[in-house]
Design a protein around this motif. Sequence first.
Motif, short mmCIF file in Angstrom:
data_model
loop_
_atom_site.label_atom_id
_atom_site.label_comp_id
_atom_site.label_asym_id
_atom_site.label_seq_id
_atom_site.Cartn_x
_atom_site.Cartn_y
_atom_site.Cartn_z
N GLN A 103 4.17 -28.53 -15.70
CA GLN A 103 2.89 -28.67 -16.39
C GLN A 103 2.97 -29.67 -17.54
N MET A 104 4.05 -29.59 -18.33
CA MET A 104 4.21 -30.50 -19.46
C MET A 104 4.59 -31.91 -19.01
N ASP A 105 5.33 -32.02 -17.91
CA ASP A 105 5.64 -33.35 -17.35
C ASP A 105 4.36 -34.10 -17.01
N ALA A 106 3.38 -33.36 -16.48
CA ALA A 106 2.10 -33.98 -16.12
C ALA A 106 1.37 -34.49 -17.35
N CYS A 107 1.67 -33.89 -18.51
CA CYS A 107 1.07 -34.32 -19.78
C CYS A 107 1.96 -35.33 -20.51
N GLN A 108 3.09 -35.67 -19.89
CA GLN A 108 4.07 -36.59 -20.48
C GLN A 108 4.61 -36.05 -21.81
N LEU A 109 4.88 -34.74 -21.81
CA LEU A 109 5.49 -34.08 -22.96
C LEU A 109 6.84 -33.50 -22.56
N GLU A 110 7.83 -33.66 -23.43
CA GLU A 110 9.14 -33.06 -23.19
C GLU A 110 9.08 -31.57 -23.51
#
Length: 241
Positions: free
Chosen positions: A114-121
């Motif tokens: 889910q966070m990868d899709a938001c480009q967040l580590e």
Amino acid sequence: MNDSTWLHWSGGKDSAYALNKLTRQGGQLAGIVTALSSEFRRISMHGVREELLDAQAQALGLPLQKIFIPRDCNMKDYDSMISAEMAKLKTIGATHCGFGDIFLKDLRAYRQKQMDACQLETVFPIWREADTATMAKRIIDSGIKAIVVCVSGKHFDSSFVGREYDLDFLNDLPEGVDPCGENGEFHSYVYDSPDFSQPIPIKLGEMVDKLYTPANNEEDQPKCGAKPAWDTEFFFQDLQL
């Protein structure tokens, strides 16, 4: 960790312990993120009033980003709402998102996707720090103080809700219940912590017994890890300021 990290905050002991570990490592959080019911204005799954969440954010001295989830929201829509809110945080400089998960691999993978899709580590500060019996005692020894606000009727009777999360509570746990409640057996509300500027003066309200209808399809099953379906009965302890 850097100061562009936002921590997903449930209001419970695991979130507080994750935050405490991050700060002990010398980091500074940008803020905390919490999902609440839009209808009842309470923290999702925990049933804690919005004003008690506000009191925690004030005691922490951190910005609070609230995500309001409508009633009967399916998992697809839930994911979309969480992603949209996290994308907003990214536009103001967020680079990392922290979680207080301990050992559920599928839940961790779900969060990372889910966070990868938001480009967040993603950051998991207490991930497999120790076995959960040891970790539960570390949480208590750290000075984090919490009230058990929700228990599953599958594992507990109503006498367990509203209790202090302490060694007596751990000693009384039924067989098979994780000491940190990592499988969703119980949830808590932190009213004091080494990271709070002051304790939150709470009062116990009524105890509520609620029954839920299980999800009808696999897509709407909660990402809870060990269990394939919802428990259907929960006891909630209302808290007030």
